[in-house]
Design a protein around this motif. Structure first.
Motif, PDB file in Angstrom:
ATOM      1  N   ALA A   7      15.301 155.658  46.876  1.00 52.21           N
ATOM      2  CA  ALA A   7      15.076 156.629  47.944  1.00 52.21           C
ATOM      3  C   ALA A   7      14.740 155.910  49.242  1.00 52.21           C
ATOM      4  O   ALA A   7      14.329 154.752  49.241  1.00 52.21           O
ATOM      5  N   GLY A   8      14.947 156.614  50.346  1.00 51.95           N
ATOM      6  CA  GLY A   8      14.594 156.056  51.648  1.00 51.95           C
ATOM      7  C   GLY A   8      15.750 155.311  52.292  1.00 51.95           C
ATOM      8  O   GLY A   8      16.914 155.482  51.933  1.00 51.95           O
ATOM      9  N   ASP A   9      15.419 154.451  53.235  1.00 58.65           N
ATOM     10  CA  ASP A   9      16.435 153.785  54.048  1.00 58.65           C
ATOM     11  C   ASP A   9      17.252 152.741  53.299  1.00 58.65           C
ATOM     12  O   ASP A   9      18.233 152.233  53.839  1.00 58.65           O
ATOM     13  N   VAL A  10      16.883 152.417  52.069  1.00 61.05           N
ATOM     14  CA  VAL A  10      17.685 151.491  51.276  1.00 61.05           C
ATOM     15  C   VAL A  10      18.899 152.185  50.664  1.00 61.05           C
ATOM     16  O   VAL A  10      19.806 151.524  50.163  1.00 61.05           O
ATOM     17  N   GLU A  53      20.021 149.478  68.773  1.00 60.97           N
ATOM     18  CA  GLU A  53      20.565 150.340  67.718  1.00 60.97           C
ATOM     19  C   GLU A  53      21.868 149.760  67.185  1.00 60.97           C
ATOM     20  O   GLU A  53      22.948 150.296  67.379  1.00 60.97           O
ATOM     21  N   LEU A  54      21.756 148.635  66.516  1.00 66.71           N
ATOM     22  CA  LEU A  54      22.919 147.932  65.974  1.00 66.71           C
ATOM     23  C   LEU A  54      23.101 148.168  64.484  1.00 66.71           C
ATOM     24  O   LEU A  54      23.960 147.561  63.850  1.00 66.71           O
ATOM     25  N   GLY A  55      22.297 149.063  63.931  1.00 67.05           N
ATOM     26  CA  GLY A  55      22.405 149.362  62.512  1.00 67.05           C
ATOM     27  C   GLY A  55      21.256 148.793  61.718  1.00 67.05           C
ATOM     28  O   GLY A  55      20.415 148.038  62.226  1.00 67.05           O
ATOM     29  N   LEU A  56      21.218 149.158  60.444  1.00 70.51           N
ATOM     30  CA  LEU A  56      20.163 148.721  59.536  1.00 70.51           C
ATOM     31  C   LEU A  56      20.723 147.804  58.463  1.00 70.51           C
ATOM     32  O   LEU A  56      21.888 147.916  58.076  1.00 70.51           O
ATOM     33  N   ILE A  57      19.883 146.895  57.983  1.00 75.96           N
ATOM     34  CA  ILE A  57      20.239 146.017  56.867  1.00 75.96           C
ATOM     35  C   ILE A  57      19.400 146.438  55.671  1.00 75.96           C
ATOM     36  O   ILE A  57      18.194 146.171  55.620  1.00 75.96           O
ATOM     37  N   PRO A  58      19.984 147.133  54.701  1.00 80.87           N
ATOM     38  CA  PRO A  58      19.200 147.614  53.558  1.00 80.87           C
ATOM     39  C   PRO A  58      18.674 146.454  52.713  1.00 80.87           C
ATOM     40  O   PRO A  58      19.380 145.464  52.482  1.00 80.87           O
ATOM     41  N   ASN A  59      17.452 146.597  52.251  1.00 80.22           N
ATOM     42  CA  ASN A  59      16.857 145.600  51.350  1.00 80.22           C
ATOM     43  C   ASN A  59      17.248 145.926  49.911  1.00 80.22           C
ATOM     44  O   ASN A  59      16.417 146.293  49.081  1.00 80.22           O
ATOM     45  N   ILE A  98      13.463 152.167  43.408  1.00 82.81           N
ATOM     46  CA  ILE A  98      13.632 151.205  44.495  1.00 82.81           C
ATOM     47  C   ILE A  98      13.348 151.920  45.818  1.00 82.81           C
ATOM     48  O   ILE A  98      14.041 152.863  46.191  1.00 82.81           O
ATOM     49  N   ALA A  99      12.305 151.474  46.502  1.00 80.57           N
ATOM     50  CA  ALA A  99      11.930 152.063  47.792  1.00 80.57           C
ATOM     51  C   ALA A  99      11.656 150.934  48.779  1.00 80.57           C
ATOM     52  O   ALA A  99      10.616 150.908  49.449  1.00 80.57           O
ATOM     53  N   THR A 100      12.600 150.005  48.851  1.00 78.80           N
ATOM     54  CA  THR A 100      12.401 148.768  49.616  1.00 78.80           C
ATOM     55  C   THR A 100      12.799 148.878  51.076  1.00 78.80           C
ATOM     56  O   THR A 100      12.629 147.919  51.845  1.00 78.80           O
ATOM     57  N   GLY A 101      13.353 150.011  51.485  1.00 81.88           N
ATOM     58  CA  GLY A 101      13.643 150.240  52.895  1.00 81.88           C
ATOM     59  C   GLY A 101      14.757 149.374  53.446  1.00 81.88           C
ATOM     60  O   GLY A 101      15.616 148.850  52.727  1.00 81.88           O
TER      61      GLY A 101
END
Length: 311
Positions: free
Chosen positions: A267-270, A229-235, A104-107
């Motif tokens: 891996a990655g931002d997810v 910069e309110l954060g990330l929403i993982p996919n 899973i590399a969906t960011g």
């Protein structure tokens, strides 16, 4: 049945697929927007030439390599993922793809303010990653919206480069950390706690100001760049019922990019080790591909993964 399916076409997915091909695996990359956000640039007033992005050329090199194998690239959306009897089923709208292993590399996507003026200004000095674009705002007046640990770390980087930083913190309690306390005392940082963004003003193809409201009072701050910069929403929707995720909905992985489900890697931002850097994403997913290769090799031989692990 495929040996490996990589879900996600960003730099991480490109790296994993390239490594798997080099190891002779029957691999398919499924994902839209090949290359992901690796080429997303910002344009600033008075900017001479295009913004340089660290790692972009590495991602483009991987993309060029893989386009020579069109049969390995599938430009569709994955709608479901399951596993039965050690076989994964990757479902798209009209096809099911069986595989021994999946990466899973969906960011992730950034949390946005949701303002019409924000949408109109994306790419015109409105960005969502300080660590990616900080180098381009040297000597400029900038605004940072958010006081998450990620945002504060970005402000610490900006004080080395920017002329001034307006730190807009809707939730002032987040500034209680030692870093938050130190940044409030920095001469280049102006704290605006308890404020909410009303508008981002842009003209002539660049940001001119940000307008905020605090306790009924409207403030207009002239700036040349805005970082949200309110954060990330993982996919991570595909695997939320399959493996543990943390409180921020990020996939939990170990040091070898393995999830709790054998054969499923991420891996990655997810993941809970979000990195935001192209080069780090490439390295992370290459490591995930190494782990996936070891897993597939063990399956082919009918032995435990631990007996073929290099570590």
């Amino acid at each position: 049945m495929h040996d490996l399916i990589v879900i996600g076409g960003g730099p991480a997915g490109l790296a994993a697929t390239t490594y798997a091909l080099g190891k002779g695996l029957d691999v398919v990359l499924i994902g839209t927007t090949l290359g992901g956000r690796a080429g997303d640039r910002q344009h600033y007033a008075g900017q001479g030439g295009d913004e340089a992005l660290v790692g972009e050329e590495a991602a483009l090199s991987l993309q060029r390599y893989l386009t020579a194998y069109p049969q390995r690239l599938v430009d569709v959306v994955v709608v479901g993922l399951g596993r039965d009897n050690d076989v994964f089923s990757v479902r798209t709208e009209d096809t099911t793809w069986p595989s021994r292993a999946v990466i899973i590399a969906t960011g992730a996507k950034p949390r946005m303010l949701g303002l019409p003026s924000e949408w109109r200004s994306i790419g015109l000095a409105v960005a969502y990653s300080i660590t990616t674009h900080a180098h381009a705002v040297a000597g400029r007046d900038v605004a940072v919206v958010g006081a998450t640990p990620r945002a504060l770390l970005g402000v610490a980087e900006l004080v080395q480069l920017a002329h001034s930083i307006a730190l807009i913190a809707p939730n002032p309690e987040a500034l209680a950390s030692p870093l938050g306390q130190r940044l409030q005392q920095h001469p280049r940082v102006r704290l605006l706690d308890g404020c909410h963004v009303q508008e981002i003003e842009a003209a002539g193809g660049s940001v001119q100001a940000i307008v905020v409201v605090r306790e009924g009072t409207t403030l207009r701050l002239p700036v040349q760049a805005v970082f949200v910069e309110l954060g990330l929403i993982p996919n991570s929707q595909l695997v939320r019922e399959l493996v543990p995720i943390d409180a921020a909905s990020r996939i939990v992985i170990d040091e070898q990019n393995r999830t709790a489900l054998p054969g499923l890697f991420a891996a990655g931002d997810v993941t809970h080790r979000a990195c935001e850097q192209i080069l780090i994403a490439i390295g992370e997913d290459t490591r995930a591909a190494v782990s996936a290769y070891t897993y597939v090799l063990a399956q082919r031989l009918g032995i435990a993964v631990s007996t073929v692990s290099a570590g």
